[in-house]
Design an enzyme around this catalytic site. Structure first.
Site, PDB file in Angstrom:
ATOM      1  N   ARG A 176       0.781  -1.226   0.000  1.00 43.00           N
ATOM      2  CA  ARG A 176       0.000   0.000   0.000  1.00 43.00           C
ATOM      3  C   ARG A 176       0.814   1.277   0.000  1.00 43.00           C
ATOM      4  NH1 ARG A 176      -2.928  -3.955   1.887  1.00 43.00           N
ATOM      5  NH2 ARG A 176      -0.984  -4.456   2.901  1.00 43.00           N
ATOM      6  N   THR A 177       1.787   1.355   0.889  1.00 47.05           N
ATOM      7  CA  THR A 177       2.485   2.633   1.049  1.00 47.05           C
ATOM      8  C   THR A 177       3.195   3.015  -0.253  1.00 47.05           C
ATOM      9  OG1 THR A 177       2.735   2.153   3.387  1.00 47.05           O
ATOM     10  CG2 THR A 177       4.106   3.915   2.500  1.00 47.05           C
ATOM     11  N   LYS A 185      26.038  -3.488  -2.545  1.00 45.18           N
ATOM     12  CA  LYS A 185      27.494  -3.292  -2.656  1.00 45.18           C
ATOM     13  C   LYS A 185      28.074  -2.598  -1.432  1.00 45.18           C
ATOM     14  CE  LYS A 185      26.990  -2.583  -7.641  1.00 45.18           C
ATOM     15  NZ  LYS A 185      27.069  -1.523  -8.665  1.00 45.18           N
ATOM     16  N   ARG A 198      11.332   3.777   3.244  1.00 41.60           N
ATOM     17  CA  ARG A 198      10.916   2.805   4.271  1.00 41.60           C
ATOM     18  C   ARG A 198      12.148   1.971   4.604  1.00 41.60           C
ATOM     19  NH1 ARG A 198       5.775  -1.211   4.315  1.00 41.60           N
ATOM     20  NH2 ARG A 198       4.862   0.758   4.988  1.00 41.60           N
ATOM     21  N   HIS A 258       5.077   5.569  11.443  1.00 45.77           N
ATOM     22  CA  HIS A 258       4.565   5.495  10.073  1.00 45.77           C
ATOM     23  C   HIS A 258       3.579   6.656   9.931  1.00 45.77           C
ATOM     24  CE1 HIS A 258       3.284   4.068   6.307  1.00 45.77           C
ATOM     25  NE2 HIS A 258       2.997   2.813   6.584  1.00 45.77           N
TER      26      HIS A 258
HETATM   27  C1  NCD Z   1       1.659  -1.309   8.059  1.00 48.47           C
HETATM   28  C2  NCD Z   1       3.158  -1.159   8.187  1.00 48.47           C
HETATM   29  O1  NCD Z   1       3.883  -1.382   7.213  1.00 48.47           O
HETATM   30  O2  NCD Z   1       3.565  -0.732   9.247  1.00 48.47           O
HETATM   31  N1  NCD Z   1       1.254  -1.461   6.744  1.00 48.47           N
HETATM   32  C3  NCD Z   1       0.903  -0.340   6.052  1.00 48.47           C
HETATM   33  O3  NCD Z   1       1.736   0.460   5.685  1.00 48.47           O
HETATM   34  N2  NCD Z   1      -0.395  -0.140   5.821  1.00 48.47           N
HETATM   35  C4  NCD Z   1       1.054  -2.281   8.981  1.00 48.47           C
HETATM   36  C5  NCD Z   1       1.609  -3.674   9.096  1.00 48.47           C
HETATM   37  O4  NCD Z   1       2.560  -4.055   8.426  1.00 48.47           O
HETATM   38  O5  NCD Z   1       1.029  -4.422   9.908  1.00 48.47           O
END
Ligand code: NCD
Length: 306
Positions: free
Chosen positions: A55-56, A84, A105, A133
């Site tokens: 999703r992100t 590397k 991320r 997040h």
């Molecule tokens: C979450 C995450 O990556 O922290 N997912 C997201 O971005 N919607 C939640 C999760 O992984 O449980």
């Protein structure tokens, strides 16, 4: 309010006025994201994802494309020069030459903040280990406001993995700027991180529980989370708390008629599929709201909305 050039690293850095402003802008972006526009024409977003994501990453990319911009990046650090031995600081100083904004991320806490110290373009934290997040929490808040028409005065329960779940850390910081009654439901082992708890307790009423039955009757918003298996130091610890909570249609018999049920997704077994068709289920609406919120954030930090 000036957001041009700003990094979005932690919701600890936000005031209520700033969050209200972002929520307001998101509302105006709802039709724009739907029909498309050329707001971010000639702008490039780089997505540097060192951890799995659906999703992100895809929603940032989709938002960028909807607004006429383009995207570059990697979703698999293994195929980049990280393999590397390149440091994050070097990667960021290279990629900022290719892009106007970077979403990152990373499994390490503090990674996004470190990247922001080295980058001259805005850095958006798409998840920093178990820490935060922020864009997920902003879209969660936007969903709450859209569904309930207010945030003040609500009973909100955050349920599941409050220790390793990063979305609930950001969301707790944000909710503590409103007059909410916050109910934290988790197994003893997975209680809310102390640093978050200390900050939010100074601002709002917070109570910690172990059983969902203790809160279910009075909540307006129930925010379920996945137990973050991959962050546990060992499998035996995970086995102890696995499947701690499960929402099904039986338990929903005792809730308020207008209860809003949220989940950042992905879900494992916290919400039974039979719940999806109930009027409480709003977790797939959160997905669309993610596009809206991320469109707003990109427009803001790129200085195209003010
Ligand atoms: C979450 C995450 O990556 O922290 N997912 C997201 O971005 N919607 C939640 C999760 O992984 O449980």
């Amino acid at each position: 309010m000036e957001f041009r050039g700003r990094d979005i690293i932690s919701l600890k850095d936000f005031s209520r006025e700033e969050i209200d402003y972002v929520l307001e802008i998101a509302k105006t972006m709802e039709p724009v994201a739907k029909t498309g526009s050329d707001l971010l024409q000639n702008k490039i977003l780089a997505t540097l994802f060192y951890e799995p994501s659906t999703r992100t990453r895809l929603s940032f990319e989709s938002a960028m494309h909807r607004l006429g911009g383009s995207t570059i990046g990697f979703a698999e650090a293994e195929i980049s020069s990280v393999k590397k031995g390149e440091t994050l600081a070097d990667t960021v100083r290279v990629v900022e030459n290719y892009a106007d904004v970077i979403v990152i991320r990373h499994p390490l806490e503090g990674a996004a903040r470190l990247a922001a110290e080295f980058a001259t373009v805005p850095i958006i934290n798409g998840g920093s280990g178990a820490e935060e997040h922020p864009t997920q929490a902003l879209l969660d808040l936007y969903t709450i406001l859209k569904e309930k028409k207010r945030i003040d005065g609500l009973n909100v329960a955050l349920v599941g993995d409050l220790r390793y779940g990063r979305t609930v850390h950001s969301l707790a910081y944000a909710l503590s700027l409103y007059e909410v009654n916050l109910l934290l439901v988790s197994p003893e082992m997975l209680r809310m991180r102390r640093e978050v708890l200390e900050t939010i307790k100074e601002r709002i009423r917070v109570s910690e529980k172990s059983k969902i039955e203790e809160v279910i009757r009075k909540v307006d918003v129930l925010y379920m989370t996945r137990i973050q298996k991959e962050r546990f130091p060992d499998a035996a610890e995970y086995a102890k708390v696995k499947g701690s909570y499960r929402i099904n249609t039986d338990i929903l018999q005792s809730v308020r008629k207008d209860l809003v049920l949220l989940h950042p997704l992905p879900r494992v077994d916290e919400i039974a599929p039979e719940v999806d068709k109930t009027e409480h289920a709003k977790y797939f609406d959160q997905v669309w709201n993610g596009i809206v919120m991320r469109s707003a954030l990109l427009g803001l930090v790129l200085g195209k909305i003010s």
